[in-house]
Every structure is written in C-alpha cells, then in structure tokens.
Design a protein around this motif. Sequence first.
Motif, PDB file in Angstrom:
ATOM      1  N   VAL A   1       0.837  -1.202   0.000  1.00 30.46           N
ATOM      2  CA  VAL A   1       0.000   0.000   0.000  1.00 30.46           C
ATOM      3  C   VAL A   1       0.874   1.255   0.000  1.00 30.46           C
ATOM      4  CG1 VAL A   1      -1.650   1.347   1.346  1.00 30.46           C
ATOM      5  CG2 VAL A   1      -1.976  -1.115   1.096  1.00 30.46           C
ATOM      6  N   MET A   2       1.925   1.242   0.809  1.00 32.18           N
ATOM      7  CA  MET A   2       2.816   2.395   0.876  1.00 32.18           C
ATOM      8  C   MET A   2       3.483   2.642  -0.473  1.00 32.18           C
ATOM      9  SD  MET A   2       6.104   3.034   3.386  1.00 32.18           S
ATOM     10  CE  MET A   2       6.978   1.598   2.722  1.00 32.18           C
ATOM     11  N   VAL A   3       4.000   1.572  -1.099  1.00 27.96           N
ATOM     12  CA  VAL A   3       4.650   1.711  -2.407  1.00 27.96           C
ATOM     13  C   VAL A   3       3.652   2.202  -3.447  1.00 27.96           C
ATOM     14  CG1 VAL A   3       5.750   0.433  -4.285  1.00 27.96           C
ATOM     15  CG2 VAL A   3       6.429  -0.004  -1.921  1.00 27.96           C
ATOM     16  N   GLY A   4       2.421   1.654  -3.427  1.00 31.20           N
ATOM     17  CA  GLY A   4       1.407   2.087  -4.381  1.00 31.20           C
ATOM     18  C   GLY A   4       1.031   3.551  -4.212  1.00 31.20           C
ATOM     19  N   PHE A   5       0.898   3.982  -2.951  1.00 33.33           N
ATOM     20  CA  PHE A   5       0.547   5.378  -2.672  1.00 33.33           C
ATOM     21  C   PHE A   5       1.625   6.329  -3.183  1.00 33.33           C
ATOM     22  CE2 PHE A   5       0.662   9.126   0.085  1.00 33.33           C
ATOM     23  CZ  PHE A   5      -0.657   9.537   0.069  1.00 33.33           C
ATOM     24  N   LEU A   6       2.873   6.031  -2.852  1.00 33.11           N
ATOM     25  CA  LEU A   6       3.972   6.899  -3.281  1.00 33.11           C
ATOM     26  C   LEU A   6       4.142   6.865  -4.803  1.00 33.11           C
ATOM     27  CD1 LEU A   6       6.599   6.055  -0.497  1.00 33.11           C
ATOM     28  CD2 LEU A   6       5.088   8.052  -0.649  1.00 33.11           C
ATOM     29  N   ALA A   7       3.983   5.663  -5.395  1.00 34.47           N
ATOM     30  CA  ALA A   7       4.119   5.546  -6.850  1.00 34.47           C
ATOM     31  C   ALA A   7       3.026   6.335  -7.573  1.00 34.47           C
ATOM     32  CB  ALA A   7       4.079   4.075  -7.259  1.00 34.47           C
ATOM     33  N   PHE A   8       1.812   6.322  -7.013  1.00 38.06           N
ATOM     34  CA  PHE A   8       0.691   7.049  -7.626  1.00 38.06           C
ATOM     35  C   PHE A   8       1.020   8.533  -7.746  1.00 38.06           C
ATOM     36  CE2 PHE A   8      -3.228   9.506  -7.027  1.00 38.06           C
ATOM     37  CZ  PHE A   8      -3.993   9.045  -8.087  1.00 38.06           C
ATOM     38  N   PHE A   9       1.450   9.142  -6.637  1.00 37.00           N
ATOM     39  CA  PHE A   9       1.766  10.569  -6.670  1.00 37.00           C
ATOM     40  C   PHE A   9       3.009  10.849  -7.514  1.00 37.00           C
ATOM     41  CE2 PHE A   9      -1.122  10.804  -3.092  1.00 37.00           C
ATOM     42  CZ  PHE A   9      -1.701  12.047  -3.242  1.00 37.00           C
ATOM     43  N   PHE A  10       4.004   9.976  -7.449  1.00 36.22           N
ATOM     44  CA  PHE A  10       5.223  10.193  -8.221  1.00 36.22           C
ATOM     45  C   PHE A  10       4.938  10.176  -9.719  1.00 36.22           C
ATOM     46  CE2 PHE A  10       8.878   8.381 -10.493  1.00 36.22           C
ATOM     47  CZ  PHE A  10       9.847   9.340 -10.202  1.00 36.22           C
TER      48      PHE A  10
END
Length: 589
Positions: free
Chosen positions: A418-427
């Motif tokens: 979830v953390m990786v997905g959240f950061l990847a989404f904004f990036f």
Amino acid sequence: MSDAGEADVPEPPEPPDRERGSVQVLGTAHVSQASVDEVRDTIERERPDVVAVELDEGRYNQMQGGTPDDIEAEDLLSGNTVFQFLAYWMLSYVQSRLGDQFDIEPGADMRAAIEAAEEHGSGVALVDRDIQVTIQRFWSRLSFTEKLKMVGGLALGITDPRTLGLTFGAIGGLLVGFLVAAFIAPLLGVGDVLLLGITDAATLQYAGGAAIGALIGAVGGLLVIPPLESAEEYTGGLLSGFSIRVLGGIALGVVACLGLVATDTFVGPFSTASVESAGIYAVRGSAGMLAGLGVGVTIGAVVGLFLDAAGADVEEIDEIDIEEMTDGDVVAAMMEEFRQFSPSGANALIDERDAYIASHLNDLREQGYDVLAVVGAGHRAGIERHLANPAGIPSRESISGTASSRRFSPLKVLGYLVMVGFLAFFFLLIMAGVRNVFLLKVFAAWFLFNGIFAFTLARLAGARWTSAGVGGAVAWLTSINPLLAPGWFAGYVELKHRPVNVRDIQTLNEIVDDTERPVDEAMAAMFDVPLFRLIMIVALTNVGSMIATFLFPFVVLPWLAPEIGGVDALMGQLIQGAENSLELLRGLL
C-alpha cells in the motif's frame, strides 16, 4: 506497566554452610484442592531451606493484595500491548473456568506454598519469568490462524456456537456482498447485471439520496445526538440509547437528502452526477448484500453446527480428571495437545519457562540451599531434565527479552505494498506533469476519507472526542506506514483519561462466565470494562483506516477523476508518468 502498593518481594535466607544443595520439584494442578493439600504436607515434612514458587514479582504482588498493574499509555506505541492482553485474557479465562468448576481459586497451590513456607520458617523464592515477557513472546509466536482461534475461544464463552456462526456469517456476508457487488463486480464487467434493471436517472438519484442520507445520518446521530440514558426505560427495553441515536440520525438524514433530491437542490459535492453514482452503488450493493446475506448465513450455520457438534463430543472434566493432572502421562498428553495447536507458542509458554525456572533453581542449588520447587505439573518434566544437565540450560538473558514480530508477516507485506502504491501514484502523476491543484485535492481527499472512517469507528467503539480525533488525524499517514497504526495513537490518548489494569481481565471472565445473560447485555457489560473498551477502540480505529484505504481507489478517485478527463484519462496520466520516468532514467544512464 506501573505498580502501586507493591508487597515486599521475598528474599531467600542466608546461604547455608554447605557446598551444594538439592532441588525437589513438586508438580501441582493450579486449580486442585488435592494439590493444595499435597503442597502443605510436603513442606511440613521436608522443611526445605527455600520454597521456590512459579510466580514473578507482578503476580506475587497481586496475590499479596497489591494493586494490579496498569497499562501505561506509552506501552501502546509498542504495537502489541492490547493483543498481548487478549492472549493473557484467554489463558486467564481457561484457568478461571477450571477454578470455578472445582470451587477453588486459581493459584491456590502457590498461595498455600507461600503460607506454609512462612509457617515453617522456610524462605520463599520467585523463580518464574515476568508474565508480560511470557505473554509478549507467546503472542508474537502465534500464527494468524492461531490468534483467530484464541479470540474465537473467548467469543464462544459469550454465546453458543450456532449463534456465533450465524452472527459472523450474516455480518461477513453483508459486508463482502456489498464490497463485491458495488466495487469489484463492475471491474469484472458484470456490474450492470446487479442494477436489477433500474436505469432511470431519477430513480437512481432517489436511491443515492437515501443511501447518502442514511450514511451521514448514522454518523451524525452518533456524533451529534447526545446520549439518551433513559432510552431503554421509555422504549420498554426494545431500543437502547445507542440504537435511538443511530436510527434517529438515519431517519433525519434520509428525509433531508430525499428532500434535496425532490427539490433539485444540488450543491457542491452533492451534485446530480454524484447522487446518481451513489444510487448505482446503493442498488448494486443492496443486491450484493442480499446475496451475501444468504451465502453468509448458510456458511455460518454450517460452521456453527460443526462447532456445536465438536463441543458436544467434549466430555465434562470431573474431579478425578483434575486430580490426575499431576500424573506424568496425563500431563504429557495435555502438553502434546497444546503443541499441536501451536508448536511455537508452546515453546514460549512452556519450554522457555522450563529453562528459566530451572536456571533459577540451579543457582539456588549451587548456593547450597535445599529447595522445594512448587510448579505446575506441565513444567515438572522439562525442569527436571534441565536440572540433570545444568550446563545445557540457556542463559536467562537469552530467553528474557521481548521477541520481535515476524518482519515480513502477510499484513506487513500488504502494508508495504500500500505504501509503495501510494507513493508511486503521486510520483507518476508528478512525472506526467499533472497540475499541483489536482494533487492537493487527491491528498486532501485521502486525508479526509481516512480520517472520517477512523474517527467514526473510534467513536462507535466509545472513544472520547479527543482520542477519536487523534486517531482520525493520523490515519492518512498510518494507513501507508505498516509500522504504525492509528489505533495505537487513539488508545494512547484514551489511556490518559481511562485507567486500565489487569483486574479488568477478571471482570471480563465473570461476564463471559455468565451464560444466563443475553448476548446484547453481555456485550454492553463488556464495553463498560475499560480494558475491553480500549481493545475495541484500538481495533476499530485501525479497521476504519483499512476500510478507507481499500475503498479510496474505487470510491474517491472516480469522483475526482472527471477534473482531468475521467478515469481513463487518469490511467493515461499514470502511464505517461511511467514513460517519462523511463526516459529520465535512460537520460541519466
């Protein structure tokens, strides 16, 4: 943990003038009157220098009338404190049930050993490991399935297996049916089937208005309508104050939102499109809930019947059985059964304590004391094995530290994803050149969506406004950090105003043991116990954040996506961001 009114910890007498003493291990059943008598007779006959008892300082202090340990607010931030108390509660409940059945106080053998030692001039030594260390290591070793079994064992104490199966089956079926029908089925291309032929925009708007009104009303009723202390008196016991607040809020919310739809009053987020979209979710969800209810109740009934049949096969323990607990064969069978349930849990609860107690006893023996060790029958064989080979006893330091949780447990892996997905989404959106205003809106929606769910469920569990507010405020961050949970912070603030201590466990045992009390009354009584309320506040705050995290991409992003051209355009921007990132990497390499 903090102690108040501690009793003086006993100390062994001055070592006798001999090079080496001896150790005799007496195995007892902690709830057996015969064991109590045997302890007294053995001490009177043997007159040992020291009577070593299977207690730590905390349990000795409670046995001598000291104030029970309080949970410190800071302890919650370690993450496992509340769940360790669940394990402690389960173990305490099992022993309490045996004690009630045979009309003897659990731990009476240890109390008798201390009293007899004082009567005959023997010293007393506390040789067990700190109970909190044992429970922490025990809980951390249990698998997820084993933890569910333990919690389920407590639930079975409150009601019969069939009721439990039907209840959880119905609730689980409703929830899973709604989520699948409203959010997952459309992704599989079968969402329109679940609309049941309802496609008229006006009808969907009214359905959406009712759904939005019910949701807002339920939350508003809990948050705004003051507690109604005399509700049960005025409704003849049919409705509690909690029910009236929720139902009253739902009624007001539905009427208000249907009024807005009927008068074509759409303002801000309450737009024609959003209300119609909510109606689609509501219709699909209702169809799914009906299907899920049927499936859930069926599965729950089967599970309940299975549990009921399994329970019927278990014969009631009689007095002969409990007295035979000191027999080696019976004890070995009991230990083997526990090892089959949880080999790693048995290691923390039994094997490590055998070594810890044996280490203490060997030290006393080396100092020249003749020792009588009064321990539970299940520990006798292991302790004697260690005493026969003292060189092989592990150091107490190696089995006294708190065991860390598994680094890559399934829940933590999911949290990291979830953390990786959240950061990847904004990036990726930043790399695609999406406007900052849209990014800020997405972040604000994430903050509010997580906060509202965590706050609402914390209040539902009975949290104070400040506690629920803190849990809601940090939910946006903790939902993307697998090492943190909003419930810890809500519980931290709650404990500043609501003391919780070990005595609460005995209160909970008494409630669970009262099989004549209806389930709803038992649950209400349990919520009045500070420990149980704390557990529910921590758990439901975390659940609220998890639900919000799961629903965010299905509910909130489609609502925000039209600003940049819809869901397809949003996916296009993510792909463009990935392509731009690859181009940047090629340029750097």
